[in-house]
Design an enzyme around this catalytic site. Structure first.
Site, PDB file in Angstrom:
ATOM      1  N   ASP A  35       1.006  -1.335  -0.049  1.00 15.26           N
ATOM      2  CA  ASP A  35      -0.006  -0.001  -0.029  1.00 15.26           C
ATOM      3  C   ASP A  35       0.783   1.207   0.004  1.00 15.26           C
ATOM      4  O   ASP A  35       0.631   2.223  -0.684  1.00 15.26           O
ATOM      5  CB  ASP A  35      -0.913  -0.082   1.220  1.00 15.26           C
ATOM      6  CG  ASP A  35      -1.736  -1.181   1.234  1.00 15.26           C
ATOM      7  OD1 ASP A  35      -2.287  -1.694   0.173  1.00 15.26           O
ATOM      8  OD2 ASP A  35      -1.940  -1.697   2.564  1.00 15.26           O
ATOM      9  N   HIS A  62      -5.399  -3.338   5.319  1.00 18.00           N
ATOM     10  CA  HIS A  62      -4.610  -3.739   4.080  1.00 18.00           C
ATOM     11  C   HIS A  62      -5.702  -4.446   3.260  1.00 18.00           C
ATOM     12  O   HIS A  62      -5.682  -5.471   2.432  1.00 18.00           O
ATOM     13  CB  HIS A  62      -3.770  -4.870   4.405  1.00 18.00           C
ATOM     14  CG  HIS A  62      -2.910  -5.245   3.049  1.00 18.00           C
ATOM     15  ND1 HIS A  62      -2.344  -4.554   2.295  1.00 18.00           N
ATOM     16  CD2 HIS A  62      -2.711  -6.437   2.520  1.00 18.00           C
ATOM     17  CE1 HIS A  62      -1.664  -4.944   1.376  1.00 18.00           C
ATOM     18  NE2 HIS A  62      -2.097  -6.393   1.209  1.00 18.00           N
TER      19      HIS A  62
END
Length: 199
Positions: A35, A62
């Protein structure tokens, strides 16, 4: 071990280690580096700066809306519009889907996953070797919010997680995103804990 979905598998791992009497919260990391890599890359493209010089903390979890890039804390600073920040946030959250669609469903983000895993492993090795100020974002046991696990900046050292760092100053958009992600992240964490006790 890198496994998905991080939001549930980290709590599962914690419960399994607890049942075995071997849980050490300082040595269980959920790798959310992908990310961060995406947020940095997308930001660098919009800000027209070298991605190697960019830093963007990504907090939360996530998956989907639980991924919250903190572009207000990005360095170097760039004057991006509110609309650009909203679009960059959405693109960071949907980065995995974008790759799957680009590959017409015949694969996922394997190279960027491998790169992110290598970046995080390198940080862990530096921390274990005593390098000072090794900081990465990671999904860990946390008191940063009311949730038992949360991704934020973490100082990594010889004992694993040396310090879980706070969120810092958030923009109004990020504060709103934080409140939106909490119920979904809470449900994923609880799902993982429940799963660990069913098996």
């Amino acid at each position: 071990m890198i496994s998905n979905p991080v939001n549930s598998t980290v709590p599962i791992a914690a419960e399994v280690f607890k049942m075995a009497g071997t849980y050490d919260e300082k040595r269980l990391f959920g790798v959310t580096t992908l990310d961060v890599v995406r947020a940095k890359t997308f930001y660098a493209g919009k800000a027209k700066v070298n991605v190697a010089e960019v830093n963007v903390p990504v907090v939360g979890g996530h998956a989907g809306i639980t991924i919250l890039p903190l572009f207000s804390q990005a360095t170097p600073k760039a004057n991006l519009s509110d609309d650009e920040i909203v679009a960059l946030t959405k693109r960071t959250q949907d980065g995995g889907t974008e790759v799957v669609e680009a590959k017409a469903g015949k694969g996922s983000a394997t190279l960027s996953m491998a790169y992110a895993g290598a970046v995080f492993a390198d940080a862990c090795l530096k921390g274990l070797n005593g390098a000072p100020d090794v900081v990465e974002c990671s999904f860990v046991q946390s008191t940063v919010t009311e949730l038992p696990f949360f991704a934020s900046k973490v100082r990594i050292g010889k004992n694993g997680v040396e310090e879980v760092l706070g969120l810092g100053a958030l923009s109004d958009f990020e504060k709103e995103g934080l409140e939106k992600l909490k119920p979904e992240l809470k449900a994923s964490i609880e799902k993982g804990i429940k799963f660990a006790h069913q098996n």
